[in-house]
Write a protein that holds these residues in place. Structure first.
Motif, PDB file in Angstrom:
ATOM      1  N   ILE A   7       1.032  -1.496   0.062  1.00 34.79           N
ATOM      2  CA  ILE A   7      -0.172  -0.010  -0.284  1.00 34.79           C
ATOM      3  C   ILE A   7       0.869   1.220   0.068  1.00 34.79           C
ATOM      4  O   ILE A   7       0.773   2.191  -0.871  1.00 34.79           O
ATOM      5  CB  ILE A   7      -0.779  -0.129   0.953  1.00 34.79           C
ATOM      6  N   LYS A   8       2.205   1.329   0.693  1.00 35.77           N
ATOM      7  CA  LYS A   8       2.812   2.408   0.629  1.00 35.77           C
ATOM      8  C   LYS A   8       3.297   2.562  -0.542  1.00 35.77           C
ATOM      9  O   LYS A   8       3.657   3.970  -0.936  1.00 35.77           O
ATOM     10  CB  LYS A   8       3.804   2.140   1.616  1.00 35.77           C
ATOM     11  N   GLN A  51      -5.766   9.729  -9.887  1.00 36.44           N
ATOM     12  CA  GLN A  51      -4.915   8.488  -9.462  1.00 36.44           C
ATOM     13  C   GLN A  51      -5.485   7.910  -8.701  1.00 36.44           C
ATOM     14  O   GLN A  51      -5.039   6.955  -8.259  1.00 36.44           O
ATOM     15  CB  GLN A  51      -3.876   8.639 -10.580  1.00 36.44           C
ATOM     16  N   LEU A  52      -4.790   9.188  -7.361  1.00 39.23           N
ATOM     17  CA  LEU A  52      -4.582   8.494  -6.236  1.00 39.23           C
ATOM     18  C   LEU A  52      -5.949   8.355  -5.588  1.00 39.23           C
ATOM     19  O   LEU A  52      -6.613   6.846  -4.662  1.00 39.23           O
ATOM     20  CB  LEU A  52      -3.871   9.895  -5.043  1.00 39.23           C
ATOM     21  N   ARG A  57     -10.136   4.825  -2.796  1.00 43.82           N
ATOM     22  CA  ARG A  57     -11.833   4.185  -2.948  1.00 43.82           C
ATOM     23  C   ARG A  57     -11.478   2.379  -3.545  1.00 43.82           C
ATOM     24  O   ARG A  57     -12.177   1.649  -3.212  1.00 43.82           O
ATOM     25  CB  ARG A  57     -11.808   4.287  -4.112  1.00 43.82           C
ATOM     26  N   LYS A  58     -10.649   2.336  -3.939  1.00 42.33           N
ATOM     27  CA  LYS A  58     -10.347   0.752  -4.897  1.00 42.33           C
ATOM     28  C   LYS A  58      -9.669   0.205  -3.564  1.00 42.33           C
ATOM     29  O   LYS A  58     -10.624  -1.318  -3.080  1.00 42.33           O
ATOM     30  CB  LYS A  58      -9.663   0.346  -5.842  1.00 42.33           C
ATOM     31  N   THR A 160     -15.376  22.616 -10.953  1.00 37.50           N
ATOM     32  CA  THR A 160     -15.375  20.495 -11.744  1.00 37.50           C
ATOM     33  C   THR A 160     -14.926  20.123 -10.571  1.00 37.50           C
ATOM     34  O   THR A 160     -14.074  20.251  -9.710  1.00 37.50           O
ATOM     35  CB  THR A 160     -13.704  20.959 -12.979  1.00 37.50           C
ATOM     36  N   VAL A 161     -15.431  19.025 -10.425  1.00 41.37           N
ATOM     37  CA  VAL A 161     -14.983  17.772  -9.180  1.00 41.37           C
ATOM     38  C   VAL A 161     -15.101  16.604  -9.648  1.00 41.37           C
ATOM     39  O   VAL A 161     -14.668  16.431 -10.925  1.00 41.37           O
ATOM     40  CB  VAL A 161     -16.743  18.370  -8.127  1.00 41.37           C
ATOM     41  N   LEU A 162     -14.159  16.125  -8.454  1.00 40.62           N
ATOM     42  CA  LEU A 162     -13.895  14.349  -8.666  1.00 40.62           C
ATOM     43  C   LEU A 162     -15.414  13.432  -7.636  1.00 40.62           C
ATOM     44  O   LEU A 162     -14.823  13.729  -7.269  1.00 40.62           O
ATOM     45  CB  LEU A 162     -13.424  14.272  -8.313  1.00 40.62           C
ATOM     46  N   ASN A 163     -16.257  13.612  -9.289  1.00 35.85           N
ATOM     47  CA  ASN A 163     -17.572  12.956  -8.807  1.00 35.85           C
ATOM     48  C   ASN A 163     -17.270  11.370  -7.739  1.00 35.85           C
ATOM     49  O   ASN A 163     -16.273  10.759  -8.105  1.00 35.85           O
ATOM     50  CB  ASN A 163     -18.406  13.115  -9.495  1.00 35.85           C
ATOM     51  N   GLU A 164     -18.549  10.918  -7.388  1.00 35.13           N
ATOM     52  CA  GLU A 164     -18.677   9.762  -6.438  1.00 35.13           C
ATOM     53  C   GLU A 164     -18.173   8.273  -7.781  1.00 35.13           C
ATOM     54  O   GLU A 164     -18.307   7.689  -7.219  1.00 35.13           O
ATOM     55  CB  GLU A 164     -20.058   9.908  -5.622  1.00 35.13           C
ATOM     56  N   HIS A 165     -17.970   8.994  -8.953  1.00 36.87           N
ATOM     57  CA  HIS A 165     -18.179   7.958 -10.098  1.00 36.87           C
ATOM     58  C   HIS A 165     -16.149   7.148 -10.932  1.00 36.87           C
ATOM     59  O   HIS A 165     -16.337   7.396 -11.088  1.00 36.87           O
ATOM     60  CB  HIS A 165     -19.318   7.909 -11.189  1.00 36.87           C
TER      61      HIS A 165
END
Length: 308
Positions: A7-8, A51-52, A57-58, A160-165
């Motif tokens: 993860i790190k 990307q982060l 979320r993944k 502009t947003v990075l949405n929940e999708h």
């Protein structure tokens, strides 16, 4: 989970900016309090942020976005998961539109102070009210920051947003619902950019108004101590600071946290305050005002993290 080597390494591969583990958050908040984040990550572009967040979320890793940390109290136990610092998102541009207005586009990490300076340099009118507000664009839009009778909703034309999708989505002003000190937006959405509509103006008058506002803030606010700005929203057009002053709480201390003697709606850090001290004062103010005036104050600052 963040002790996992894989993860790190994946976090480090997502961004070109800093990736810090067990990082004290008192270094990143204007109040100067807060325990450590499991990880603090600084993306340097919108693409790295996407990307982060997709990776987090993944992996079901909780995260908190952080701007200038000016409206935030982090508890002494710190934050689990990842704190995503948006200070690397610093693109700022402007251009004229067919209607003669100036469209300023600013990424979430741009300090409001930088836009105010741009307004002076390019003789742009409309954002003078942001003078002295220490936040950055993302946080200011989400909380509909304002002063002197104006708010972000008066100048924002799109975000502009990075949405929940996990998609970048641009929302026009007519799609945005602003309230007092709040933009109705999903908690999962991350504001990455905002556009403002400003007007050509006279540099001398813009500079004069900005200087006047700075002088007014300096005379009223305890700017010589670390603080998180206004602690409470003004209820029904009553100044929260006045209500607090009427209770006799100005000057009350818990450790090195003190209700400002200069302005009742500010709590200041006299040097080595703990978040618990600040939160105790917030609760005492709420209780005293409710007892004395039957008014329930609503916090303007956000309190996050775990108790120490």
């Amino acid at each position: 989970m963040l002790h996992d080597f894989f993860i790190k390494e994946q976090l480090k591969s997502c961004v070109s900016g800093a990736v810090l583990f067990d990082e004290p958050l008192d270094r990143y908040t204007s109040m100067g309090v807060g325990g450590p984040a499991d990880a603090l990550v600084v993306p340097q572009s919108m693409e790295e942020l996407v990307q982060l967040v997709r990776f987090l979320r993944k992996e079901n890793i909780p995260f908190l976005t952080l701007g200038n940390g000016t409206n935030l109290i982090v508890r002494d136990g710190g934050c689990r998961g990842v704190v995503v610092a948006l200070r690397g998102l610093q693109k700022l541009s402007w251009a004229s539109d067919p209607e003669g207005k100036i469209r300023v586009q600013a990424e979430a990490g741009v300090p409001l102070a930088s836009i105010v300076q741009l307004c002076i340099k390019e003789s742009l009118a409309g954002l003078e009210f942001c003078t002295g507000i220490p936040g950055s664009v993302g946080g200011a839009v989400r909380m509909n920051a304002g002063a002197f009778g104006r708010e972000m909703k008066d100048v924002v034309t799109a975000i502009t947003v990075l949405n929940e999708h996990l998609e970048l989505e641009t929302l026009s002003r007519r799609e945005l619902s602003f309230e007092y000190r709040r933009l109705n937006l999903s908690d999962e959405a991350v504001i990455v950019c905002a556009e403002f509509a400003l007007c050509p103006g006279e540099r001398e008058s813009i500079s004069a108004e900005i200087s006047e506002i700075l002088a007014l803030r300096k005379s009223k606010h305890p700017l010589n101590f670390r603080n998180a700005g206004s602690i409470f929203k003004n209820p029904r057009n009553l100044p929260a600071g006045q209500l607090i002053e009427e209770t006799g709480l100005k000057g009350t201390r818990r450790g090195d946290a003190m209700i400002s003697e200069k302005h009742g709606n500010f709590i200041v850090n006299l040097g080595h305050a703990r978040a618990a001290d600040v939160v105790d004062l917030i609760e005492e103010i709420k209780g005293r005002v409710e007892n004395c005036r039957a008014i329930q104050l609503e916090a303007e600052v956000h309190i996050v993290g775990e108790d120490g």
